[in-house]
Design an enzyme around this catalytic site. Structure first.
Site, PDB file in Angstrom:
ATOM      1  N   LYS A  41     -20.499  33.485   3.723  1.00  8.44           N
ATOM      2  CA  LYS A  41     -19.557  33.149   2.641  1.00  8.44           C
ATOM      3  C   LYS A  41     -19.360  31.624   2.566  1.00  8.44           C
ATOM      4  CE  LYS A  41     -17.443  37.603   3.413  1.00  8.44           C
ATOM      5  NZ  LYS A  41     -16.321  38.468   3.149  1.00  8.44           N
ATOM      6  N   GLU A  48     -16.484  39.814  -3.925  1.00  8.12           N
ATOM      7  CA  GLU A  48     -15.753  38.549  -4.075  1.00  8.12           C
ATOM      8  C   GLU A  48     -16.226  37.792  -5.315  1.00  8.12           C
ATOM      9  OE1 GLU A  48     -16.385  37.103  -0.092  1.00  8.12           O
ATOM     10  OE2 GLU A  48     -15.062  38.672   0.663  1.00  8.12           O
ATOM     11  N   GLU A  84     -20.360  48.472  -0.005  1.00  8.68           N
ATOM     12  CA  GLU A  84     -19.265  47.723   0.595  1.00  8.68           C
ATOM     13  C   GLU A  84     -17.943  48.127  -0.043  1.00  8.68           C
ATOM     14  OE1 GLU A  84     -20.679  43.933   2.638  1.00  8.68           O
ATOM     15  OE2 GLU A  84     -20.179  43.414   0.589  1.00  8.68           O
ATOM     16  N   SER A 137     -16.212  45.267   7.644  1.00  5.40           N
ATOM     17  CA  SER A 137     -15.645  45.282   8.997  1.00  5.40           C
ATOM     18  C   SER A 137     -16.582  45.891  10.040  1.00  5.40           C
ATOM     19  CB  SER A 137     -14.289  45.989   8.991  1.00  5.40           C
ATOM     20  OG  SER A 137     -13.366  45.272   8.187  1.00  5.40           O
ATOM     21  N   HIS A 174     -21.613  40.645  -4.944  1.00  2.30           N
ATOM     22  CA  HIS A 174     -20.605  40.840  -3.891  1.00  2.30           C
ATOM     23  C   HIS A 174     -19.239  40.992  -4.568  1.00  2.30           C
ATOM     24  CE1 HIS A 174     -18.004  40.091  -0.462  1.00  2.30           C
ATOM     25  NE2 HIS A 174     -19.046  40.318   0.316  1.00  2.30           N
ATOM     26  N   ASN A 215     -23.514  37.425   6.106  1.00  4.69           N
ATOM     27  CA  ASN A 215     -23.041  36.656   4.953  1.00  4.69           C
ATOM     28  C   ASN A 215     -21.976  35.677   5.447  1.00  4.69           C
ATOM     29  OD1 ASN A 215     -21.936  35.721   2.577  1.00  4.69           O
ATOM     30  ND2 ASN A 215     -21.036  37.690   1.962  1.00  4.69           N
ATOM     31  N   GLY A 228     -13.345  42.518   5.478  1.00  9.16           N
ATOM     32  CA  GLY A 228     -12.467  41.557   6.149  1.00  9.16           C
ATOM     33  C   GLY A 228     -11.112  42.104   6.541  1.00  9.16           C
TER      34      GLY A 228
HETATM   35  C1  PEP Z   1     -18.798  41.089   3.470  1.00  2.00           C
HETATM   36  O1  PEP Z   1     -18.166  40.148   3.039  1.00  2.00           O
HETATM   37  O2  PEP Z   1     -19.839  41.439   2.890  1.00  2.00           O
HETATM   38  C2  PEP Z   1     -18.279  41.798   4.629  1.00  2.00           C
HETATM   39  C3  PEP Z   1     -18.751  42.977   4.881  1.00  2.00           C
HETATM   40  O3  PEP Z   1     -17.310  41.157   5.356  1.00  2.00           O
HETATM   41  P1  PEP Z   1     -16.686  41.648   6.759  1.00  2.00           P
HETATM   42  O4  PEP Z   1     -17.843  42.067   7.635  1.00  2.00           O
HETATM   43  O5  PEP Z   1     -15.976  40.450   7.293  1.00  2.00           O
HETATM   44  O6  PEP Z   1     -15.800  42.804   6.470  1.00  2.00           O
END
Ligand code: PEP
Length: 249
Positions: free
Chosen positions: A11, A95, A163, A209, A93, A9, A169
């Site tokens: 973003k 976000e 998630e 992460s 998601h 992703n 992040g």
């Molecule tokens: C995400 O935004 O779906 C995500 C898992 O981000 P990151 O891998 O940077 O933690």
């Protein structure tokens, strides 16, 4: 047998020059033994699809509208994503749930639109740190699943991504036991709602992460069929480490 999936992703990151990363991935994985997906910003989907061409890498969207067309300034429909070259769409998601106040029923309506258009929906669920600390994780995930996953879901058109919001992040990752507990719970809920056949065929991704250094351990956890990756999907070298770990899992 569930086909494993490494989903990236991007973003709100990436302009034309970043397609070089996709080109590099395409060269490294002309026909990967797992599904590899990159979800760039909408502005790059068409060019990304042209970049990977007939190569094994798939292109996806990060969101869509519930309608197929109409007076919705600034929005994009599932049909438009498909027309641009996408085959999957990330929905719900955290976000988007936070930045755009998306509710479970919004995510479910979007998922219906994606499935009706013939695309696959990657529906994200996950708890906040406060919810985990209050021992509410499974209740939260169960509620998000009931509210966000449409009845027409199958092993073909649905993928669920767990998630934890606090792991996105941040460099923080739940323990392998914690990941396993949630993935086993999601699997059991899917089997109860859709029956064993469908419930067992839906792919479950872990996201939060994931890096080349922790991917192999995470992929060894039960009911983890791949990863949804943010930061580490932006560079071909990093994402390759994750794809390799999944191919070897
Ligand atoms: C995400 O935004 O779906 C995500 C898992 O981000 P990151 O891998 O940077 O933690």
């Amino acid at each position: 047998m569930r086909r494993k999936l490494a989903a990236g992703n991007w973003k709100m990151n990436g302009t034309a020059g970043d397609l070089a990363e996709l080109e590099a991935l395409s060269r490294t994985y002309p026909s990967p033994s797992v599904d590899v997906l990159i979800c760039p910003p909408a502005t790059l989907i068409h060019r990304a699809a042209q970049t990977v061409g007939e190569a094994g890498i798939k292109i996806g969207g990060q969101d869509c509208h519930t309608a197929s067309s109409g007076a919705h300034t600034g929005d994009i429909s599932a049909e438009m994503l498909m027309d641009a070259g996408a085959s999957m769409v990330i929905l719900g998601h955290s976000e988007r749930r936070e930045d755009h106040a998306e509710q479970n029923e919004d995510v479910r309506a979007k998922a219906r639109a994606v499935m009706d258009a013939g695309l696959k929906a990657i529906i994200c669920v996950g708890e906040s740190l406060e919810q985990r600390e209050a021992a509410n994780t499974l209740d939260i995930i169960g509620g998000q699943m009931s509210g966000s996953i449409p009845d027409q879901s199958t092993g073909e058109n649905l993928i669920v991504a767990y998630e934890p919001i606090w792991a996105i992040g941040t460099g923080k990752v739940p323990t392998l036991d914690e990941i396993g507990e949630v993935h086993d719970f999601i699997r059991a809920r899917l089997e109860r709602r859709f029956g064993e056949g469908v419930g067992r065929s839906v792919r479950l991704l872990y996201g939060g992460s994931v890096k080349p250094g922790n991917a192999a351990d995470i992929f060894a956890v039960s009911n983890v069929d791949g990863a949804l990756v943010g930061g580490a999907s932006l560079k071909a070298d990093d994402f390759s480490g994750i794809i390799d770990a999944l191919q070897n899992a």
